[in-house]
Design a protein around this motif. Sequence first.
Motif, mmCIF file in Angstrom:
data_model
loop_
_atom_site.group_PDB
_atom_site.id
_atom_site.type_symbol
_atom_site.label_atom_id
_atom_site.label_comp_id
_atom_site.label_asym_id
_atom_site.label_seq_id
_atom_site.Cartn_x
_atom_site.Cartn_y
_atom_site.Cartn_z
ATOM 1 N N UNK A 346 0.834 -1.193 0.000
ATOM 2 C CA UNK A 346 0.000 0.000 0.000
ATOM 3 C C UNK A 346 0.871 1.246 0.000
ATOM 4 N N UNK A 347 0.505 2.214 -0.830
ATOM 5 C CA UNK A 347 1.233 3.478 -0.860
ATOM 6 C C UNK A 347 0.290 4.563 -1.356
ATOM 7 N N UNK A 348 0.646 5.804 -1.129
ATOM 8 C CA UNK A 348 -0.195 6.915 -1.578
ATOM 9 C C UNK A 348 -0.009 7.147 -3.068
ATOM 10 N N UNK A 349 1.216 7.452 -3.468
ATOM 11 C CA UNK A 349 1.500 7.679 -4.886
ATOM 12 C C UNK A 349 2.819 7.016 -5.262
ATOM 13 N N UNK A 350 2.874 6.534 -6.474
ATOM 14 C CA UNK A 350 4.114 6.003 -7.055
ATOM 15 C C UNK A 350 4.718 7.116 -7.904
ATOM 16 N N UNK A 351 5.209 8.151 -7.221
ATOM 17 C CA UNK A 351 5.583 9.364 -7.938
ATOM 18 C C UNK A 351 7.062 9.453 -8.276
ATOM 19 N N UNK A 352 7.818 8.384 -7.976
ATOM 20 C CA UNK A 352 9.214 8.367 -8.389
ATOM 21 C C UNK A 352 9.682 6.926 -8.533
ATOM 22 N N UNK A 353 10.806 6.754 -9.221
ATOM 23 C CA UNK A 353 11.290 5.409 -9.536
ATOM 24 C C UNK A 353 11.682 4.632 -8.276
#
Length: 404
Positions: A346-353
């Motif tokens: 679970x995570x909020x955003x996958x906003x970086x590699x």
Amino acid sequence: MEIISRPLYLNHIISRLNRGMMLILVGQRRVGKSFVLRELKNWLQENRPNSNLVYINKELLDYGDITTARELYDYAIPRLPKGEENYLLIDEVQDIKDFENALRSLHAEDRCQIVATGSNAYVFSSELGTRLSGRYIEIPIYNLNYKEFLEFHGLADSDESLISFLSIGGLPGLRLFDIKDDAQVRDYLQGVYSTVMYKDVVTREKVRNVPFIENLAKFIADNTGKLISVRNIANTMTSFGEKISTGSTSTYAMYLVNALLINEVYRFDIHGKKLFEQNFKYYFSDHGIRNLLCGFNLRKNIEQVIENVIYLHLLQQGFDVKVGVLQKGEIDFIAGKGEDKIYIQATYHLDNEETVDREFGNLALIRDYYPKYVVSMDPLPGTPAKFPGIKHIHLRQFLLNPLN
């Protein structure tokens, strides 16, 4: 008051009626146990009109004189003629002293189908476990899931509705309030929390150090989803000027678990197939109460809240949930049901590699063929090419669809 059906629970209960077992509905106060029991009462009146039905609600003054096992037994016997189809429904049965003695006798006489609710895990694990072992089925009742939340509040599925659910939680009683009014929401949640804390914790467990157990609840709320050891809690509290032993800390934490305010989640070594029996993670039975204790700072705590919501969603679907431990990393949840299991990050955003590699990469280290999910709030879910077989799903979609 109108009863909105919760068929997930009603159907589960109906399928287990008259099979020689008492049914005990267990859950934190105000998650809707009473309404599920009333829904069952209505169903019995409609579908079993020739049966004898006794309904006792210990929160009503009408039943205030039923305080002991003998009084419960004497009240029930003349209303449940032997040899007929009888049902005994009791709401908040733990408020009757030595209730298990009356239930055991009624059950031994084959007098009736017993369905009762309760709000304290210790009462049922001890009294029922020792005196009624093998005679009852425990049915957990949880707060509203996201789909139920939409129905109870007359909302359509949207990003705004999801944020509202993540913020205020899933206690059914909020339906009677304006959920856009922060003060109304806060007052209701504070009232529920205070009732649980002082009735099911402080009074029942005879807690002397009330400030400490309140601070402990707030500490666990601040650290929801984080690995917590009893020693770490004790040391932290000591640094705040609240000196207390690890033994007392462990006992007080268990009081919160027994009151069904929080849930203690074990860690499981995925490759070693070993269960760790210390250093747990904790999640709240209602994330709205968790948010209340943290000042409703959803922006700061969004990942913790997402984890809590996913944990509850898995429980509501009948999964046994643990935290996965890898040699170099962690899996947020291993959810098992019979021979099947699923793995979830679970995570909020996958906003970086780096985040993508961590969330997907940990799942890729598990060398089996059970389903693996990364759940986030990214608007365009999609699985990176270098991690085939791992499904990326939006939180809304995850919460609205049953898992296999």
